[in-house]
Design an enzyme around this catalytic site. Structure first.
Site, PDB file in Angstrom:
ATOM      1  CG  ASP A  19      42.368  28.637  41.528  1.00 15.21           C
ATOM      2  OD1 ASP A  19      43.379  28.361  42.208  1.00 15.21           O
ATOM      3  OD2 ASP A  19      41.383  27.891  41.436  1.00 15.21           O
TER       4      ASP A  19
ATOM      5  CD  GLU B  99      38.329  29.037  31.243  1.00 12.59           C
ATOM      6  OE1 GLU B  99      38.762  30.190  31.537  1.00 12.59           O
ATOM      7  OE2 GLU B  99      38.069  28.167  32.091  1.00 12.59           O
TER       8      GLU B  99
END
Length: 268
Positions: A45, A123
Site C-alpha cells: 500500500d 489521511e
C-alpha cells in the site's frame, strides 16, 4: 494505452516490474512515466501511496492498480502468482474504473501568504513536537470544541482502515462521501473536555482547525511529513477530485477488511 510502473525497490518487486514492463511492451502498450493512463504499483500500500502522489496532478487521466509482494493490502489487489492473468487482462480488456473520495487539506499561514493545498488518499495527521496540540475545531463555520491532546487524524473512507483504525476510529465503506476526525490521546478532565469519539462529516461539511498558540505543527499527508510554523488554520473537507482504480475483477471492500483483520473458522 500508456502505462507506468512504480516498484517498492526490493529485488522481488523489481523483478516483477521488469516482467510486467517487458510483457506489456510486447503487447504493444506504450511505457510512459510522464502521462500514463494506468499506473501500476508493485510492492504494498505504501508503494501505491507513492504512485498516487506521483500522479496527483492528473487524477482525472490516470487510474491505479497494485500488485502486492508482501502482505495483502487494501490497494494492492493482485498477487505475484496472478501476474500472467493480470498482464493479459491489462493488454486485452478495457478496464472498469472504481472511484474513491479523497481528503483535501488546506493550510493557511498567519502572514496571509500562499496557502498550501494537499490531497490525501489515506489521511492527514496533525501533531506537534512542542507539548500538546491545542486547536479550536469549527464545523460548518460553528465552533464545536477546543481540542487538547497528542493530535488529530483526519481520514478518508478508504484510509479508515489505516492509522484511523489504530486510533479506534470507525471503518467506512469507500462509497461514502465523507471524512472522519479521530482524536489522539485527548485531555479530558474537569477543566478540558472533548467529544471523545470519532466524528464523521459528510461531503458538504467543512472542518476548520485553528491553533490556539504559536507552536509549529508536524502535518503528515499520507506518508509525507512537513513542519509548518505560523499556522492560521487547517481546513479539511472531501475533495472535489477523486482517485480512480482500475478493476478487472470484483474485490469487495468488506472482503478486504475480513481478509486483513479477521481470522475465523470460515477462513481457515
Amino acid at each position: 494505452m500508456k502505462f507506468s510502473i512504480l516498484s517498492k525497490g526490493d529485488k522481488k518487486s523489481n523483478e516483477i516490474r521488469t516482467k510486467i514492463k517487458n510483457y506489456l511492451t510486447e503487447f504493444k502498450l506504450e511505457y510512459d512515466e510522464e502521462e500514463p493512463d494506468l499506473a501500476i504499483s508493485v510492492g504494498g500500500d505504501g508503494t501505491l501511496l507513492e504512485a498516487f502522489h506521483t500522479y496527483v496532478h492528473r487524477l482525472d487521466k490516470t487510474a491505479f492498480i497494485g500488485v502486492h509482494t508482501g502482505h495483502l493490502g487494501f490497494y494492492a489487489d493482485w498477487t505475484p502468482d496472478e501476474l500472467e492473468k493480470l498482464i493479459i487482462e491489462i493488454a486485452r480488456t478495457p478496464f472498469q474504473v472504481v472511484e474513491y473520495p479523497l481528503l483535501e487539506v488546506t493550510i493557511r499561514p498567519n502572514s496571509g501568504g500562499t496557502e498550501d493545498r494537499h490531497l490525501a488518499l489515506n489521511e492527514c495527521a496533525i501533531k506537534t513536537s512542542e507539548g500538546s496540540v491545542v486547536l479550536d475545531i469549527e464545523i460548518k463555520g460553528d465552533h464545536f470544541e477546543t481540542f487538547r491532546g497528542d493530535g488529530l487524524c483526519i481520514s478518508t473512507p478508504s484510509g479508515s482502515t489505516a492509522y484511523n483504525k489504530a486510533l479506534g476510529g470507525a471503518i467506512l465503506h469507500p462509497s461514502l462521501e465523507a471524512i472522519q476526525i479521530t482524536e489522539m490521546a485527548s485531555i479530558n478532565n474537569r477543566v478540558f473536555r472533548t467529544i471523545g469519539s470519532p466524528l464523521i462529516l459528510p461531503g458538504h461539511h467543512t472542518c476548520l482547525l485553528k491553533p490556539k498558540n504559536d507552536k509549529s505543527f508536524l502535518i503528515t499527508i499520507d506518508h509525507i511529513t512537513k513542519t509548518y510554523k505560523d499556522v492560521k488554520s487547517i481546513q479539511c473537507r472531501v475533495a472535489k477530485e477523486r482517485v480512480r482504480f482500475a478493476r478487472f475483477r470484483p474485490f469487495p471492500f468488506w472482503s478486504r477488511v475480513h481478509d486483513s483483520f479477521v481470522a475465523d473458522e470460515h477462513s481457515m
